[in-house]
Design an enzyme around this catalytic site. Structure first.
Site, mmCIF file in Angstrom:
data_model
loop_
_atom_site.group_PDB
_atom_site.id
_atom_site.type_symbol
_atom_site.label_atom_id
_atom_site.label_comp_id
_atom_site.label_asym_id
_atom_site.label_seq_id
_atom_site.Cartn_x
_atom_site.Cartn_y
_atom_site.Cartn_z
ATOM 1 C CD GLN A 96 4.202 -0.384 -3.239
ATOM 2 O OE1 GLN A 96 4.478 0.644 -2.614
ATOM 3 N NE2 GLN A 96 3.303 -0.431 -4.192
ATOM 4 N N GLY A 138 0.483 -5.393 -4.066
ATOM 5 C CA GLY A 138 -0.082 -5.244 -5.392
ATOM 6 C C GLY A 138 -1.155 -4.170 -5.434
ATOM 7 C CG PHE A 139 -2.802 -3.233 -1.710
ATOM 8 C CD1 PHE A 139 -2.238 -2.144 -1.080
ATOM 9 C CD2 PHE A 139 -2.539 -4.502 -1.199
ATOM 10 C CE1 PHE A 139 -1.456 -2.304 0.041
ATOM 11 C CE2 PHE A 139 -1.740 -4.663 -0.082
ATOM 12 C CZ PHE A 139 -1.199 -3.561 0.546
ATOM 13 C CB VAL A 190 0.353 0.038 3.802
ATOM 14 C CG1 VAL A 190 -0.342 0.254 5.137
ATOM 15 C CG2 VAL A 190 -0.471 -0.898 2.937
ATOM 16 C CE LYS A 205 -4.942 -2.392 2.299
ATOM 17 N NZ LYS A 205 -5.798 -3.599 2.216
ATOM 18 C CG ASP A 213 -5.572 -12.538 -1.021
ATOM 19 O OD1 ASP A 213 -4.930 -13.569 -1.296
ATOM 20 O OD2 ASP A 213 -5.073 -11.403 -1.037
#
Length: 639
Positions: free
Chosen positions: A331, A333-334, A337, A351, A448
């Site tokens: 898990q 922030g997006f 999965v 995702k 990132d």
């Protein structure tokens, strides 16, 4: 397009290829035209065996993706059946011309060197090589071939000196440059021509020292064997060299008088022209017929106009057992999965993007298609996507060994990560970032990079993932500015975290943090809890200045096989990457060279950025909002 149409297309290509081969063989009977091959004498692979199947798959993949870059290395298969392949196009040709050349070379290399476990083929503007052994980044000057123009120079001794000086000067520049390529010209007095044009190029995976060695050997071979010629080229496994009395790399062609002298055609010119016109007419008729057919086909079959890698929600739900908690991999922030298994048995990672993202479906689709054009062995491959009302999902290849983050956090798993594997992971990440910055069709800044976005396949090869924050960057490295700061503290460059300014040097900073974490087993984001220093970067710099850098070796590998000299060099490179001033950080092309070349002199690093790294990933997510990891919209501009 169905099998019938594919067969027809292949037939047309074959006919065109045959016509061109016939034309070439007639037009220059006294000169050997490309391709030029060098086949292995060491062994043969079994017909219909695993090695041959891997080779066919690898050549097909490289042919399909060769228009994206002018230099590329990859491998396929396992164990003794693994095939390593690499291509290099001359830098002055376009990506499209490079792709055409590699596709032609892929056909030639198997027919010219049947069943050989190692082979190389040179075409007019590219070379393609494969082997059963790993040759990436390794110098090889055996089997060099030289070709020359049949017309001789009037003052060979003086001309030899001019050629030598010109090529030696070009070699010094090319060896130290990121592209390993340079062209140049020099004026001299002669009875007819007074400008010499030269080109030298090495494989980008070579160190500066190896590039220089390869080109110097090439110069020696040319000057020893064909110094009296008005033009020559040297074909090597690891480099390429050419000189002429005309600007060949600017599109100029050899003067007609030289062509006649070089080929020895003489009175055959008229016959050649007749045959050439006849063949050209046949080719034109064939091409016109084919284009007419394609126009009708696409007019009647509009359904094929958009072959998108779309997957239905039904297929994805079935693959994940209706998004079962037992299939959940993690898990972020997006969003969550999930692991999934497609109907053909392929394992994938799915995702689900957060529903609070402001991005529209059309923008999301456009960005996905952009990402799918990124093809590199160190990038996670995006296999498809799904847009269904508010749901947006990305389907990636499955990485069985999880993320580098998990590997470094778990002492038991980290203990199994030996020193050589750690260096291979660092080198792979560096090559992946270099591809994004310099070798892909568009300059990509990831923004990132962190261990949780580095996934590991079955063989522990690293693959960069999560391009949700990536930006396409047109122009030079001057930087761009954003009002929305997204990323993860501890890995964000200071100029980006504090001012919103990002460039390729932002990714270099993130890479440097990952490098230091990988060789030390420490985490930059939590290092302040150790009370030794505010960040891992600060402590590493302190020990480096005190000559005690090896105190940071991960204790889990300190008693195992590792090399102090390698640790020192990698730590040194890491500190160069995390310097506070972005201008002082090296480019990724320089980083790759510094990591692989022990002979490259490294300057002392300046002070790193000490002000980052005191925030956890969770704190960043809460500060930046729920959509920080969503796929972003980029303005696409060509380089």
């Amino acid at each position: 397009m169905d099998s019938y149409h594919e067969s027809l297309l292949k037939l047309m290509h074959s006919l065109l290829f045959c016509f061109l081969i016939v034309l070439a063989s007639i037009a220059a009977p006294s000169l050997a035209d490309p391709p030029y091959e060098l086949c292995s004498l060491d062994g043969n692979y079994a017909i219909n065996g695993t090695f041959e199947k891997n080779l066919i798959s690898l050549l097909s993949y490289m042919s399909s993706n060769s228009s994206a870059s002018r230099f590329y290395s990859t491998s396929f298969g396992d164990g003794t059946d693994r095939v390593y392949a690499q291509y290099m196009c001359l830098n002055y040709v376009t990506n499209g011309t490079c792709g055409d050349c590699i596709r032609l070379a892929s056909q030639h290399i198997r027919s010219l060197c049947p069943n050989d476990t190692e082979a190389i083929v040179w075409e007019e503007s590219c070379q393609l090589r494969y082997s059963s052994r790993d040759f990436f980044g390794r110098l090889d000057i055996s089997g060099n071939k030289w070709l020359d123009n049949a017309k001789n120079i009037s003052q060979p001794v003086r001309f030899r000196m001019i050629v030598n000086n010109t090529l030696q000067n070009l070699t010094r520049v090319a060896a130290s440059g990121p592209d390993k390529y340079v062209t140049g010209k020099v004026n001299f007095k002669d009875t007819s021509k007074n400008t010499l044009y030269g080109l030298v190029q090495c494989g980008r995976d070579l160190s500066a020292g190896d590039c220089r060695t390869c080109l110097e050997a090439a110069i020696s071979d040319v000057l020893k064997n064909v110094y009296f010629s008005v033009g020559a080229r040297l074909l090597s496994r690891s480099c390429y060299l050419r000189y002429e009395l005309y600007a060949f790399y600017e599109g100029a062609t050899e003067p007609a008088s030289n062509q006649a002298a070089a080929s020895g055609r003489g009175n055959k010119v008229v016959l050649i022209l007749i045959i050439t016109v006849a063949l050209a007419a046949m080719v034109l008729v064939l091409v016109a017929s084919f284009l007419y057919y394609l126009r009708r086909y696409h007019r009647d079959k509009k359904a094929y106009d958009q072959d998108l890698p779309f997957m239905s929600l039904r297929i994805i739900a079935s693959a994940t057992k209706n998004f079962s908690s037992s299939n959940k991999l993690g898990q972020g922030g997006f969003g969550p999965v999930y692991k999934g298994v497609l109907p053909d048995g392929k394992e994938v990672a799915i995702k689900m993007l957060s529903s609070c993202s402001e991005q529209g479906a059309e923008e999301f689709t456009n960005e996905v298609l952009l990402i799918m054009n990124l093809q590199h062995r160190n990038l996670v491959k995006l296999l498809g996507f799904c847009v269904d009302r508010e749901e947006r999902m990305l389907v990636y290849e499955f990485m069985p060994n999880g993320s580098l983050d998990v590997m470094l956090l778990d002492p038991n798993r980290r203990a199994k990560l030996n020193w050589r594997q750690r260096l291979d992971i660092i080198d792979g990440i560096a090559r992946g970032v270099l591809y994004l910055h310099e070798d892909s069709q568009l300059r990509i800044i990831h923004r990132d990079l962190k261990p949780s976005n580095i996934l590991l396949d079955t063989d522990m090869n690293p693959k960069i993932s999560d391009f949700g924050m990536a930006r396409i960057f047109a122009g030079n490295d001057a930087g761009a500015n954003t009002a929305t700061i997204v990323g993860t503290y501890g890995y964000m460059a200071p100029e980006y975290a504090m001012e919103g300014l990002y460039s390729t040097k932002s990714d270099v900073f993130s890479f440097g943090v990952i490098l230091l974490e990988t060789i030390t087993g420490e985490r930059n984001t939590t290092f302040h809890l150790s009370k030794r220093a505010p960040t891992l970067l600060a402590y590493a710099w302190q020990l480096w200045n005190e000559g005690k850098g090896q105190e940071l070796v991960d204790p889990l590998i300190k008693d195992s096989w590792w090399f102090p000299e390698e640790f020192n060099r990698y730590m040194h490179v890491g500190l160069l990457c995390v310097q506070e001033d972005a201008y002082d950080r090296p480019s990724m092309s320089s980083v790759v060279v510094m990591l692989k070349s022990e002979s490259t002199a490294l300057r002392n690093p300046d002070r790193p950025a000490f002000s980052v790294g005191r925030f956890t990933d969770q704190q960043v997510a809460s500060n930046c909002g729920c959509s920080i990891n969503g796929v972003t919209v980029s303005s696409i501009n060509p380089r």
